[in-house]
Design a protein around this motif. Structure first.
Motif: not given
Length: 461
Positions: A431-435, A107-109
């Motif tokens: 294992h995903a974005p934004d852990e 996510r952005n940021g």
């Protein structure tokens, strides 16, 4: 030598509240230890030989960075603090590697290699899996040392750098270093709590085997208008083959894959489990899986077959052609009682009986075996009592987790009971974005582990 249990726990709280936990974790997250990347070796070496060895040497550990017996995979750190040969030894494990960063999908940021705090969430790759968790445990050991002046037991810490690649070389390394790693118990942390508001202890894990089912019928694709109805479609054939492995609700139909070890005692233990996966977790599908079992029995006491990917033709740019081949990437999570050596042969026999002799089965041979600890084991009862004393509530005590870890290396190769105390929760985007790691669980984990290590030292004296 002195101090109190309460004093040690207060030190753990101050370590977190004063920002030292975030400082330590931030340095570790910033090292891009993605073991699945071809150029990760310098980062993997730096993590164990510089960052972690420096921390543990400062706590009186003798540190050795040793090569992986399997070529092209990251090294191991073995750190030992021997206080007295007559004291019990506790082995603590963690893995310094992480999955791919996937920076473009965060996510952005946010960034995989930088700590960002939003409310209770600490974002960054490895915060939950596993840098945050072994940072908590090592800090808890440091708090006991600072308060008591000693641990009261011997401590060995093993940090590997290839867990996300299937822990290649770990079994061979532990077999070759059995004397160095031998301990009375493994106490480590990985995975999620069942209920984010209640501590969890698990003594083993389900095993896992990944494999591909493949069907190749010809060299290239052929126009579906000219050849449709005349040429066999490998995607259709493979889909029908897959449909014989489970029924429409995912119930396994391969006889050898159906466990026979879900005992009344196991069912009774699972009936007491509390589950709260947290905000963002998906709703459980009540009509999926083995019909006669509860949801807890399905994930902790039973096997599950999954199709992780299925490709035929070109999904990104479909054309009007009958594809030449099809492939499905599959997985079996399995419990104690399933013969790991018979998983692929059993599937071969099943497909042959169903008339799919032309389907090929491919596997890289990597397998994590299933393990389980009796809840009546003295170490399980001791850890449960200690954590209940600190938390003020009884922890969920599982014979095994639903996920997989290389736990069989500790139970079978080295030979010891295993106690896992997870500090994450199911909706952590592992294992995903934004852990992310929840700050509240990290602080609570520091308190629980400090109390547990204190109690082990008190018991040993």
């Amino acid at each position: 030598m002195g101090g109190t249990r309460e004093g040690a726990i207060a030190r753990a709280e101050s370590y977190f509240d004063g920002g030292l936990f975030l400082a330590d974790l931030g340095r570790r997250v910033a090292i891009p230890t993605a073991s699945q990347e071809a150029d990760a070796m310098p980062a993997l070496v730096d993590y164990v030989s510089a960052e972690m060895a420096a921390t543990l040497s400062g706590l009186g550990y003798e540190c050795q960075v040793l090569p992986n017996p399997v070529n092209f995979y990251g090294p191991f750190l073995v750190a030992r603090r021997i206080e007295n040969a007559g004291l019990p030894t506790v082995l603590t494990y963690g893995h310094g590697d992480v999955v791919r960063g996937q920076a473009e999908k965060w996510r952005n940021g946010l960034s995989p290699w930088r700590i960002v705090i939003e409310g209770d969430r600490i974002y960054g790759r490895g915060t939950a899996d596993n840098k945050g968790q072994h940072t908590i445990n090592i800090a808890a050991l440091a708090c006991v040392l600072a308060e008591r002046g000693s641990l009261g037991f011997n401590s060995t810490i093993l940090i590997e750098t290839g867990e996300e690649a299937g822990s290649p070389g770990l079994a061979e390394f532990c077999a070759a270093n059995n004397t160095r790693l031998k301990a009375d118990v493994l106490i480590a942390s990985d995975g999620p709590r069942l209920d984010q508001h209640r501590p969890t202890i698990f003594g083993g894990t389900r095993g896992v085997l990944n494999f591909d089912l493949k069907l190749s019928l010809r060299e290239g694709g052929y126009h579906s208008g000219n050849w449709g109805g005349l040429l066999a479609n490998p995607g259709i054939i493979l889909a029908h083959a897959l449909a014989t492995i489970t029924d429409a609700r995912g119930q396994i139909k391969v006889p050898e894959w159906r466990p026979r070890t879900l005992t009344p005692a196991m069912r009774a233990a699972l009936a007491e489990i509390h589950v709260d996966a947290g905000e963002g977790a998906p709703e459980i599908d009540p009509d999926w899986g083995e019909e006669t079992l509860t949801s807890m029995e399905r994930i902790f006491g039973w096997n599950s077959f999954e199709i992780l990917a299925f490709t035929t033709g070109n999904p990104d740019a479909p054309v009007n052609a009958i594809p030449p081949s099809a492939r499905a990437h599959c997985q079996l999570r399995f419990v104690v009682g399933t013969d790991p050596g018979d998983i692929v042969p059993a599937l071969r026999r099943h497909l042959d009986r169903q008339g799919f002799q032309q389907i090929e089965i491919e596997t890289d041979g990597l397998i994590m075996k299933a393990t389980r600890l009796d809840p009546e084991n003295p170490w399980a009862k001791f850890a449960s009592a200690s954590i209940e004393k600190t938390a003020g509530k009884k922890p969920d005590l599982l014979p095994n987790l639903g996920a997989s870890l290389p736990n069989d290396v500790f139970t079978d190769v080295i030979g010891m009971p295993t106690i896992w105390v997870p500090h994450s929760y199911a909706a952590c985007s592992q294992h995903a974005p934004d852990e992310h790691l929840l700050a509240s669980l990290a602080r609570d984990g520091l308190r629980l582990m400090t109390g547990l290590f204190w109690d082990i030292g008190s018991k040993a004296r």
